[in-house]
Enzyme design. Structure first.
Site, PDB file in Angstrom:
ATOM      1  N   PHE A   1     -25.542  20.499  31.356  1.00  0.00           N
ATOM      2  CA  PHE A   1     -25.936  21.653  30.401  1.00  0.00           C
ATOM      3  C   PHE A   1     -25.279  21.252  29.226  1.00  0.00           C
ATOM      4  O   PHE A   1     -24.017  21.271  28.936  1.00  0.00           O
ATOM      5  CB  PHE A   1     -25.021  22.994  31.091  1.00  0.00           C
ATOM      6  CG  PHE A   1     -25.970  23.432  32.149  1.00  0.00           C
ATOM      7  CD1 PHE A   1     -26.628  24.939  32.258  1.00  0.00           C
ATOM      8  CD2 PHE A   1     -25.909  22.880  33.671  1.00  0.00           C
ATOM      9  CE1 PHE A   1     -27.205  25.114  33.147  1.00  0.00           C
ATOM     10  CE2 PHE A   1     -26.594  23.546  34.695  1.00  0.00           C
ATOM     11  CZ  PHE A   1     -27.248  24.466  34.317  1.00  0.00           C
ATOM     12  N   ALA A   2     -26.050  21.480  28.143  1.00  0.00           N
ATOM     13  CA  ALA A   2     -25.687  21.049  26.692  1.00  0.00           C
ATOM     14  C   ALA A   2     -25.985  22.443  25.869  1.00  0.00           C
ATOM     15  O   ALA A   2     -27.007  22.407  25.267  1.00  0.00           O
ATOM     16  CB  ALA A   2     -26.430  19.966  26.187  1.00  0.00           C
ATOM     17  N   ILE A   3     -25.070  23.401  26.031  1.00  0.00           N
ATOM     18  CA  ILE A   3     -25.227  24.581  25.577  1.00  0.00           C
ATOM     19  C   ILE A   3     -24.719  24.767  24.170  1.00  0.00           C
ATOM     20  O   ILE A   3     -23.415  24.355  24.048  1.00  0.00           O
ATOM     21  CB  ILE A   3     -24.956  25.797  26.314  1.00  0.00           C
ATOM     22  CG1 ILE A   3     -25.581  25.752  27.611  1.00  0.00           C
ATOM     23  CG2 ILE A   3     -25.101  27.187  25.707  1.00  0.00           C
ATOM     24  CD1 ILE A   3     -26.929  25.703  27.731  1.00  0.00           C
TER      25      ILE A   3
ATOM     26  N   TYR B   1     -21.761  21.929  22.576  1.00  0.00           N
ATOM     27  CA  TYR B   1     -21.928  20.906  23.489  1.00  0.00           C
ATOM     28  C   TYR B   1     -22.946  20.015  23.592  1.00  0.00           C
ATOM     29  O   TYR B   1     -22.834  18.754  24.069  1.00  0.00           O
ATOM     30  CB  TYR B   1     -21.741  21.639  25.067  1.00  0.00           C
ATOM     31  CG  TYR B   1     -20.393  21.935  25.228  1.00  0.00           C
ATOM     32  CD1 TYR B   1     -19.457  21.276  26.030  1.00  0.00           C
ATOM     33  CD2 TYR B   1     -19.961  23.354  24.849  1.00  0.00           C
ATOM     34  CE1 TYR B   1     -18.334  21.795  26.308  1.00  0.00           C
ATOM     35  CE2 TYR B   1     -18.536  23.938  25.249  1.00  0.00           C
ATOM     36  CZ  TYR B   1     -17.894  23.109  26.047  1.00  0.00           C
ATOM     37  OH  TYR B   1     -16.683  23.569  26.125  1.00  0.00           O
TER      38      TYR B   1
ATOM     39  N   ASP C   1     -20.567  17.759  34.246  1.00  0.00           N
ATOM     40  CA  ASP C   1     -20.247  18.213  32.685  1.00  0.00           C
ATOM     41  C   ASP C   1     -20.692  17.308  31.690  1.00  0.00           C
ATOM     42  O   ASP C   1     -20.578  16.055  31.857  1.00  0.00           O
ATOM     43  CB  ASP C   1     -18.702  18.438  32.562  1.00  0.00           C
ATOM     44  CG  ASP C   1     -18.359  19.843  33.281  1.00  0.00           C
ATOM     45  OD1 ASP C   1     -19.124  20.206  33.834  1.00  0.00           O
ATOM     46  OD2 ASP C   1     -17.286  20.070  33.121  1.00  0.00           O
ATOM     47  N   VAL C   2     -20.999  18.046  30.615  1.00  0.00           N
ATOM     48  CA  VAL C   2     -21.682  16.939  29.488  1.00  0.00           C
ATOM     49  C   VAL C   2     -20.676  16.309  28.475  1.00  0.00           C
ATOM     50  O   VAL C   2     -20.907  15.300  27.854  1.00  0.00           O
ATOM     51  CB  VAL C   2     -22.564  17.747  28.654  1.00  0.00           C
ATOM     52  CG1 VAL C   2     -22.114  18.878  27.798  1.00  0.00           C
ATOM     53  CG2 VAL C   2     -23.586  16.816  27.818  1.00  0.00           C
TER      54      VAL C   2
ATOM     55  N   HIS D   1      -9.561  16.869  41.905  1.00  0.00           N
ATOM     56  CA  HIS D   1      -9.323  17.345  40.415  1.00  0.00           C
ATOM     57  C   HIS D   1      -8.296  16.237  40.161  1.00  0.00           C
ATOM     58  O   HIS D   1      -7.160  15.992  40.686  1.00  0.00           O
ATOM     59  CB  HIS D   1      -8.551  18.773  40.429  1.00  0.00           C
ATOM     60  CG  HIS D   1      -8.757  19.320  39.130  1.00  0.00           C
ATOM     61  ND1 HIS D   1      -7.626  18.808  38.169  1.00  0.00           N
ATOM     62  CD2 HIS D   1      -9.329  20.279  38.439  1.00  0.00           C
ATOM     63  CE1 HIS D   1      -7.708  19.389  37.043  1.00  0.00           C
ATOM     64  NE2 HIS D   1      -8.629  20.330  37.292  1.00  0.00           N
TER      65      HIS D   1
ATOM     66  N   THR E   1      -4.535  25.587  41.812  1.00  0.00           N
ATOM     67  CA  THR E   1      -4.594  26.981  41.113  1.00  0.00           C
ATOM     68  C   THR E   1      -6.072  27.570  41.690  1.00  0.00           C
ATOM     69  O   THR E   1      -7.143  28.016  40.990  1.00  0.00           O
ATOM     70  CB  THR E   1      -5.065  26.496  39.704  1.00  0.00           C
ATOM     71  OG1 THR E   1      -5.817  25.522  39.578  1.00  0.00           O
ATOM     72  CG2 THR E   1      -3.620  26.089  38.913  1.00  0.00           C
TER      73      THR E   1
ATOM     74  N   GLU F   1     -15.522  27.390  39.146  1.00  0.00           N
ATOM     75  CA  GLU F   1     -14.724  26.205  39.853  1.00  0.00           C
ATOM     76  C   GLU F   1     -14.116  26.909  41.163  1.00  0.00           C
ATOM     77  O   GLU F   1     -13.773  26.262  42.330  1.00  0.00           O
ATOM     78  CB  GLU F   1     -13.822  25.498  39.142  1.00  0.00           C
ATOM     79  CG  GLU F   1     -12.904  24.516  39.539  1.00  0.00           C
ATOM     80  CD  GLU F   1     -12.236  23.879  38.663  1.00  0.00           C
ATOM     81  OE1 GLU F   1     -12.642  22.881  37.799  1.00  0.00           O
ATOM     82  OE2 GLU F   1     -10.908  23.940  38.384  1.00  0.00           O
TER      83      GLU F   1
END
Length: 399
Positions: free
Chosen positions: A166-168, A171, A256-257, A278, A290, A348
């Protein structure tokens, strides 16, 4: 292999098998430009002429036809009863003779077998890290897999991999580096479709692509907050799984981008359902994860539960499993929204709840998701494969 024959004098003599001897004779005759008759071959064996048979090795396709070598590292043609048969003509056309090189290439392609070190049952691949979960899912670290073996297995299946990103808004600036490095390190030698979701299709860069690889730009709307964009991924991926991914690819990798590939990321990650540890919590106790701790949320995990903490920046699996995961997370987020609560780490948090209830069939080590600027390079990480790009989070998340 050779067998020992006894002469009349009682001395031993080494004699190769018929197939190997025949190949040597063919090569010699080719060099001198002679035709070879199948009848001569049959008389030499004192048997009727028959096609040359070679054992089909690791490169056989499901239809039985040979596939080209992916790595030319250790190939051999073996005599003996074949598992499938390839027939070579022993009479060449009068218009010309094949070269020695073409004959050898044909033999290698037809009977090639991948050679690799024997696995050692009593020698662990790694003794410094956990390599298997309690539910028998592999944890993928450098040194726990053979890339050549895996590549051939997935090539035989003609596997196609989809990579969603996703390149929104701002980003989109990370997209060029993401695609350029993916072309160098991601699923090299396999068919890949990059699915780029963006609200700025005109800003998507044109990056040179290898054979069998393509970019598909899919326009979506951006949310008012970066958290909305992050959570939007689940519903969008779920919808497109049903609309097109099930028809176009075998596996989906969701990434993620704002990252880059810096080392090999290949088919070793593929599995019906995988998550990634993570990098900040791979050595932590579950009470320190978390997770969402509020019981009102659908993502709630009590402090005495939990296996690992998975990061939302890299997960995936078969299209069917990814569809189930993203649909479940979307439904859980919709319930939370109706109840006036938002999970602490958004999508997440829901991903971690899902993977606790539906155990992944493979877990990727933090080699596959790392921030070197923040965490350095500890000795346990033999390779850093997919790493964060340095950025100003506050600036990039601003509308």
């Amino acid at each position: 292999m050779a067998r020992l024959l006894r002469t009349q004098t009682g001395k031993t003599k080494c004699c190769s098998l018929h197939t190997v001897a025949f190949l040597l004779i063919i090569l010699v005759l080719v060099l001198f430009g002679w035709n070879v008759s199948p009848v001569l071959w049959g008389q030499w064996l004192r048997a009727p002429p028959k096609p040359l048979q070679l054992r089909q090795g690791a490169l056989a396709s499901p239809s039985g036809s040979p596939s080209p070598a992916f790595h030319g590292d250790g190939w051999r043609a073996l005599p003996g009863p074949p598992s499938s048969t390839v027939t070579f003509s022993t009479s060449f056309p009068s218009t010309g003779f094949p070269s020695l090189r073409s004959v050898m290439q044909g033999i290698r392609k037809a009977g090639a077998e991948l050679l690799y070190p024997q696995p050692k049952v009593l020698t662990p691949s790694r003794n410094d890290v956990l390599v298997l979960t309690p539910w028998l899912a592999p944890i993928v670290w450098e040194g726990t897999f053979n890339t050549d073996i895996l590549n051939e297995q997935f090539r035989l299946r003609n596997t196609t991999i989809g990579l969603t990103v996703f390149a929104i808004r701002k980003y989109v600036v990370f997209l060029e580096l993401f695609l350029q490095t993916a072309e160098k390190h991601f699923m090299v030698g396999h068919r890949v479709t990059y699915y780029v979701f963006t609200d700025r299709p005109a800003a998507v860069p044109r990056v040179p692509l290898g054979e069998g690889r393509r970019v598909v730009v899919l326009e979506v709307l951006g949310g008012p907050r970066w958290q909305d964009v992050s959570m939007q991924r689940m519903v969008v991926i779920s919808r497109f799984c049903k609309q097109r991914f099930l028809r176009e690819v075998d596996y989906l990798v969701c990434a993620d981008v704002d990252m880059k590939f810096r080392d090999h990321v290949g088919v070793e990650i593929l599995s019906p359902l995988f998550g990634t540890l993570h990098p900040s919590f791979y050595g932590a106790a579950r009470k320190d994860f978390t997770y969402e701790r509020r019981p009102r949320s659908q993502a709630h995990i009590p402090r005495d539960q939990g296996d690992f903490y998975y990061m939302g920046a890299l997960f995936g699996g078969s299209v069917a499993e990814v569809h189930r995961l993203t649909s479940a997370c979307h439904q859980a987020m919709a319930i939370d929204q109706a109840n006036g609560i938002e999970a602490v780490w958004h999508d997440e948090s829901h991903l971690n709840r899902y993977l606790l209830d539906h155990k992944p069939t493979k877990v990727l080590s933090p080699e596959y998701l790392w921030d070197q600027q923040l965490l350095g390079w500890p000795r346990v990480m033999k390779k850093l494969r997919f790493v964060a790009v340095p950025k100003n989070h506050q600036d990039i998340r601003a509308t």
